[in-house]
Design a protein around this motif. Sequence first.
Motif, PDB file in Angstrom:
ATOM      1  N   PRO A 177      -0.333  -1.715  -3.559  1.00 23.40           N
ATOM      2  CA  PRO A 177       0.080  -2.941  -3.427  1.00 23.40           C
ATOM      3  C   PRO A 177       0.147  -3.083  -5.019  1.00 23.40           C
ATOM      4  O   PRO A 177       1.019  -4.452  -5.775  1.00 23.40           O
ATOM      5  N   PHE A 178       0.959  -2.373  -5.463  1.00 18.68           N
ATOM      6  CA  PHE A 178       0.819  -2.225  -6.684  1.00 18.68           C
ATOM      7  C   PHE A 178       2.924  -2.019  -7.531  1.00 18.68           C
ATOM      8  O   PHE A 178       3.061  -1.201  -8.620  1.00 18.68           O
ATOM      9  N   ARG A 179       3.209  -1.397  -6.617  1.00 22.28           N
ATOM     10  CA  ARG A 179       4.327  -1.553  -6.709  1.00 22.28           C
ATOM     11  C   ARG A 179       5.204  -1.766  -7.371  1.00 22.28           C
ATOM     12  O   ARG A 179       5.059  -2.928  -7.148  1.00 22.28           O
ATOM     13  N   LYS A 196      -6.215  -3.549  -0.915  1.00 25.69           N
ATOM     14  CA  LYS A 196      -5.383  -4.261  -0.524  1.00 25.69           C
ATOM     15  C   LYS A 196      -3.920  -4.023  -0.050  1.00 25.69           C
ATOM     16  O   LYS A 196      -2.629  -4.077  -0.533  1.00 25.69           O
ATOM     17  N   HIS A 197      -4.260  -2.799   1.060  1.00 25.28           N
ATOM     18  CA  HIS A 197      -2.501  -2.420   1.308  1.00 25.28           C
ATOM     19  C   HIS A 197      -1.970  -2.649   1.926  1.00 25.28           C
ATOM     20  O   HIS A 197      -1.642  -3.073   2.871  1.00 25.28           O
ATOM     21  N   PRO A 198      -0.456  -2.925   1.597  1.00 32.45           N
ATOM     22  CA  PRO A 198       0.728  -3.852   2.285  1.00 32.45           C
ATOM     23  C   PRO A 198       0.573  -3.297   3.904  1.00 32.45           C
ATOM     24  O   PRO A 198       1.421  -4.026   4.806  1.00 32.45           O
ATOM     25  N   ASN A 199       0.549  -2.006   4.243  1.00 32.12           N
ATOM     26  CA  ASN A 199       0.952  -0.891   4.736  1.00 32.12           C
ATOM     27  C   ASN A 199       0.113  -0.782   5.794  1.00 32.12           C
ATOM     28  O   ASN A 199       0.050  -0.940   7.642  1.00 32.12           O
ATOM     29  N   LYS A 205     -11.514   5.218   0.013  1.00 28.02           N
ATOM     30  CA  LYS A 205     -11.528   5.856  -0.655  1.00 28.02           C
ATOM     31  C   LYS A 205      -9.919   5.733  -1.035  1.00 28.02           C
ATOM     32  O   LYS A 205      -9.053   6.349  -2.132  1.00 28.02           O
ATOM     33  N   ILE A 206      -9.652   6.435   0.445  1.00 27.76           N
ATOM     34  CA  ILE A 206      -7.618   6.611   0.856  1.00 27.76           C
ATOM     35  C   ILE A 206      -7.424   5.421  -0.250  1.00 27.76           C
ATOM     36  O   ILE A 206      -6.057   5.789  -0.469  1.00 27.76           O
ATOM     37  N   THR A 207      -6.914   4.530  -0.165  1.00 27.45           N
ATOM     38  CA  THR A 207      -6.733   2.989  -0.015  1.00 27.45           C
ATOM     39  C   THR A 207      -7.048   3.047  -1.529  1.00 27.45           C
ATOM     40  O   THR A 207      -5.612   2.911  -2.247  1.00 27.45           O
ATOM     41  N   ILE A 208      -7.760   3.193  -2.335  1.00 28.36           N
ATOM     42  CA  ILE A 208      -8.008   3.614  -3.794  1.00 28.36           C
ATOM     43  C   ILE A 208      -6.857   4.827  -4.430  1.00 28.36           C
ATOM     44  O   ILE A 208      -5.861   4.298  -5.418  1.00 28.36           O
ATOM     45  N   ASP A 209      -7.103   5.663  -3.579  1.00 31.20           N
ATOM     46  CA  ASP A 209      -5.612   6.649  -3.877  1.00 31.20           C
ATOM     47  C   ASP A 209      -4.626   6.259  -3.641  1.00 31.20           C
ATOM     48  O   ASP A 209      -3.070   6.873  -5.057  1.00 31.20           O
ATOM     49  N   HIS A 239       9.443   4.645  -0.667  1.00 32.86           N
ATOM     50  CA  HIS A 239      10.535   4.511   0.780  1.00 32.86           C
ATOM     51  C   HIS A 239       8.763   2.622   1.384  1.00 32.86           C
ATOM     52  O   HIS A 239       8.195   2.990   1.979  1.00 32.86           O
ATOM     53  N   PRO A 240       9.448   1.609   0.815  1.00 32.98           N
ATOM     54  CA  PRO A 240       8.698   0.112   1.504  1.00 32.98           C
ATOM     55  C   PRO A 240       7.869  -0.211   2.280  1.00 32.98           C
ATOM     56  O   PRO A 240       6.750  -0.057   2.543  1.00 32.98           O
TER      57      PRO A 240
END
Length: 390
Positions: A177-179, A196-199, A205-209, A239-240
């Motif tokens: 989310p912070f690219r 808030k992951h875009p994809n 835990k894995i989302t924060i990672d 690769h967004p």
Amino acid sequence: MQYKHISILGSTGSIGTQALEVVRANPSLYKVDALTAQQNASLLIAQALEFKPELVVIGDESLYQQVKEALPNTKVMAGEEALIAAVQLPQTNLVLTAVMGSVGLKPTIAAIEAKKDIGLANKETLVVAGELVMNLAKQHGVNIIPVDSEHSAIFQCLVGEEQNAIEKILLTASGGPFRGKDRNFLATVTKNQALKHPNWVMGAKITIDSASLMNKGLEAIEAKWLFNLQPEQVEVVVHPQSIIHSMVQFTDGSIKAQMGVPDMKLPIHYALAYPNRLKTDFERFSFLKYPELTFSEADTKSFRNLELAYMAMQKGGNMPCILNAANEVVVDAFLKDKIGFLEMSEVIEQCMNEIAFLAQPTLNHYLETDQLTRIFADQLVTKQIVTHLK
């Protein structure tokens, strides 16, 4: 396809629930032998009532009575050690390790020693003790089939290429989310923003990672061991669009890429059915919906976790174990609003600098390193909290 008996470690998490969706859609192909969860007793009970496994394990021993009373006709066990029983059932063909963190190490080793193939969704197992685990798998003739989308992509690209040398692999990263954000921005981000992951839809835990790029660092270490590579053969590319899940470049310069919509059920389905490909009704990828696929270099200055992971991979020994244990502590602290986003990297780096390095650790050394690192990281987090309060 031969009928498969499956035990799922971490059945109530994101990977586990999606794996059960695959089983639900293919009842004539799979039988669930064991289900385990740490604390989500209500969902574990519901899953057990539906899939009727031989064994159910609840990690939190305080929840044993609740689960046992709800499942009077099922064998129920509790505690981390019970995970070992879940992977050793005689009829089980495949153990899907979808628990989070280094808790997956001991049951994965037990499954390998019991000659069960592994569907590996627990990257920390290879991050912590990759050399040990891969040597055991080779010794016991066990297949380790990666479930992470990136490693599944590489695995698929290598089918039929066993005789050909890899020049390098390219692990793709969405950037999270912070690219494109700098450290000034990252210093003030909240857990809600980071979640808030875009994809991808994943656990906390894995989302924060993913947001900190530590996930990509852990994946780089995992890839080193899975595919017998040197650190310099593992390259991360942002690769967004998350359409190319990863690539392999061979010594002749040719590159293979595995592509598809960003849906974890695809690599889960592949791992469960391997070596077959089964027909699915999943969404199909259309190039017309993605007229541009873009790529850029990962920013290791703003996202220091990725650089720390490469440092740990280069150092080897128990250093990746230190990295992983410290990261698990700081992610938990960040999710509880105890420390800031950038402070996670600071604590991890201090642990890497101060915990004793061992070049050739045994399993007991890994377990001891993990415990000592967690204690030290907790102390550092507490110290930072006290400093902020002052």
